[in-house]
Design a protein around this motif. Sequence first.
Motif, PDB file in Angstrom:
ATOM      1  N   GLN A 117       0.828  -1.208   0.000  1.00  0.00           N
ATOM      2  CA  GLN A 117       0.000   0.000   0.000  1.00  0.00           C
ATOM      3  C   GLN A 117       0.858   1.252   0.000  1.00  0.00           C
ATOM      4  O   GLN A 117       0.538   2.241  -0.674  1.00  0.00           O
ATOM      5  N   GLU A 118       1.943   1.226   0.738  1.00  0.00           N
ATOM      6  CA  GLU A 118       2.836   2.388   0.793  1.00  0.00           C
ATOM      7  C   GLU A 118       3.483   2.659  -0.557  1.00  0.00           C
ATOM      8  O   GLU A 118       3.736   3.809  -0.920  1.00  0.00           O
ATOM      9  N   LEU A 119       3.760   1.590  -1.327  1.00  0.00           N
ATOM     10  CA  LEU A 119       4.450   1.754  -2.609  1.00  0.00           C
ATOM     11  C   LEU A 119       3.498   1.994  -3.770  1.00  0.00           C
ATOM     12  O   LEU A 119       3.877   2.609  -4.775  1.00  0.00           O
ATOM     13  N   ILE A 152      12.882  -0.889  -9.300  1.00  0.00           N
ATOM     14  CA  ILE A 152      13.269  -0.462  -7.957  1.00  0.00           C
ATOM     15  C   ILE A 152      12.075  -0.544  -7.012  1.00  0.00           C
ATOM     16  O   ILE A 152      12.211  -0.956  -5.849  1.00  0.00           O
ATOM     17  N   THR A 153      10.895  -0.198  -7.491  1.00  0.00           N
ATOM     18  CA  THR A 153       9.688  -0.266  -6.660  1.00  0.00           C
ATOM     19  C   THR A 153       9.386  -1.694  -6.248  1.00  0.00           C
ATOM     20  O   THR A 153       9.101  -1.980  -5.072  1.00  0.00           O
ATOM     21  N   ALA A 203       9.655  -3.512  -2.465  1.00  0.00           N
ATOM     22  CA  ALA A 203       8.577  -4.279  -1.835  1.00  0.00           C
ATOM     23  C   ALA A 203       9.090  -5.590  -1.242  1.00  0.00           C
ATOM     24  O   ALA A 203       8.613  -6.052  -0.204  1.00  0.00           O
ATOM     25  N   LEU A 204      10.083  -6.180  -1.893  1.00  0.00           N
ATOM     26  CA  LEU A 204      10.618  -7.477  -1.456  1.00  0.00           C
ATOM     27  C   LEU A 204      11.733  -7.350  -0.428  1.00  0.00           C
ATOM     28  O   LEU A 204      12.154  -8.357   0.155  1.00  0.00           O
ATOM     29  N   SER A 205      12.213  -6.146  -0.196  1.00  0.00           N
ATOM     30  CA  SER A 205      13.482  -5.953   0.512  1.00  0.00           C
ATOM     31  C   SER A 205      13.498  -6.475   1.944  1.00  0.00           C
ATOM     32  O   SER A 205      14.573  -6.734   2.488  1.00  0.00           O
ATOM     33  N   GLU A 206      12.324  -6.622   2.576  1.00  0.00           N
ATOM     34  CA  GLU A 206      12.301  -7.084   3.962  1.00  0.00           C
ATOM     35  C   GLU A 206      12.208  -8.604   4.081  1.00  0.00           C
ATOM     36  O   GLU A 206      12.227  -9.142   5.195  1.00  0.00           O
TER      37      GLU A 206
END
Length: 466
Positions: free
Chosen positions: A152-154, A169-170, A174-177
């Motif tokens: 939702q933030e992205l 990059i978006t 989203a996957l970075s965590e």
Amino acid sequence: MKQRLFSIITIVGTLTLTACVGSSDNNTQTDKLNGSWERTGYGEVLMIENQSASFYQLSPTDCMLIDTVSVADLQSLIQNPEFDQTLVLSEVDNSVFVQQYSRLQSLPTQCEPNNLITNSDPLTVFDYFKNSYEQFYAFFDLREVDWTETTQELEASVNTGMSDQELFITLATALSELDDGHVRIEADEQVYSPAVTRGANRVIEETFPQQSEFSDIQDYANSLNAAFWENLENYFDEGSVTSIDGALPTRFLTATINNGSTGYLMISSMAFFSPENDGLDLQSNLDFVETYFPQIMSSFDNTDNLIIDIRFNSGGHDEVSFDMASYFFDQDTLVGSKYAKTPSSESGYQEAWVKGRQSDAYLKPIVLITGEETASAAEIFTLAMTQKSNVTHIGQTTSGMLSDVLEKELPNGWSIWLANEVYQDPDGNQFESSGFIPSQAVSTFSVEAIQAGNDLAVEKALELLN
């Protein structure tokens, strides 16, 4: 790595027909195949008609046609030729795990020609990406990620005018965590995975700033690597070392210790033995193992015990893991099971049985060494081996990445990996994220030990065995 759960389309492209079938039998089977089949928990649908098989990616709201192949290609994968309502497919015969498809009454509505996704703009891609992980990634809770909040933030930043690089990059953000090596996104020349660095590479990155001898981290890594292997070799009996190369060097390293009383076997991967299909052709890799592993095991006939070292093994094929494990079982043994998990359903459980080798199984004491890099199919080997009472598990906790990779194509042609399978031992214990915790913890790549000329894991193994 762990072998991807290839779509049927990918599998058939790597196989030739393995059985001769009479034309009348072939026609009868083709008639039975006609219709729609769904692989529950994987978002895969096959539509078979007019001698062709169409492969779809399915979600609750969307559908994409991925490819179409001939029914003749598909028939080479069928493991239950007398099928009715369930179709069982596998790349190899007698596979421990198979792909199971259930017959549908009709093609899902979203997969009908007028309802298929045809747009590939950033909004469509992001929405499909978001829904794919929401529906099929099984471990948000374990990884402590709120996917709804993250996306939702992205989502507000996604627009039709953004560049491919901005979109990439978006999605990567989203996957970075998700600290999961079976999560990634591939776009042309770009690849991103959020998994943190583990094992020897982690140690090298953390200790490089603490030393002054090397100004280049690669030179520092090369020096530690050379010292590690020199130290390891010092434990081996003179003239006992054998290295077996495959598609990559040193797939197996064997030796003896203490005048032949202790055997040592390092298994570097569960794939990349044969060069076929960039080292990932399952049948060729199994053939390689079946050629060399009997020779390896016979070299330990006169040993009193054995060290199996998979500290640097990041995976490959489950089937290879089970095949290797079978050399240490004298009877068929249930070692675990797996199922696919989605928010709305679970697939049927598939049991994992290791086939015993009654006459030539190695049943003497074994120490299994794992490390932080031990992952995926190497963890499946760990799952099997730790069911044995003669095996002591030491080293470091494994990566906790057991699920096969489920690969999905995005509407713009990019691809994503995700993990949708839950593995467990016969008691129902699960190891995704947590990994396998050794009964005795010991460092498997310590700078201090390397510089002192020691291998702490091998020394602990020898202490336990002798």
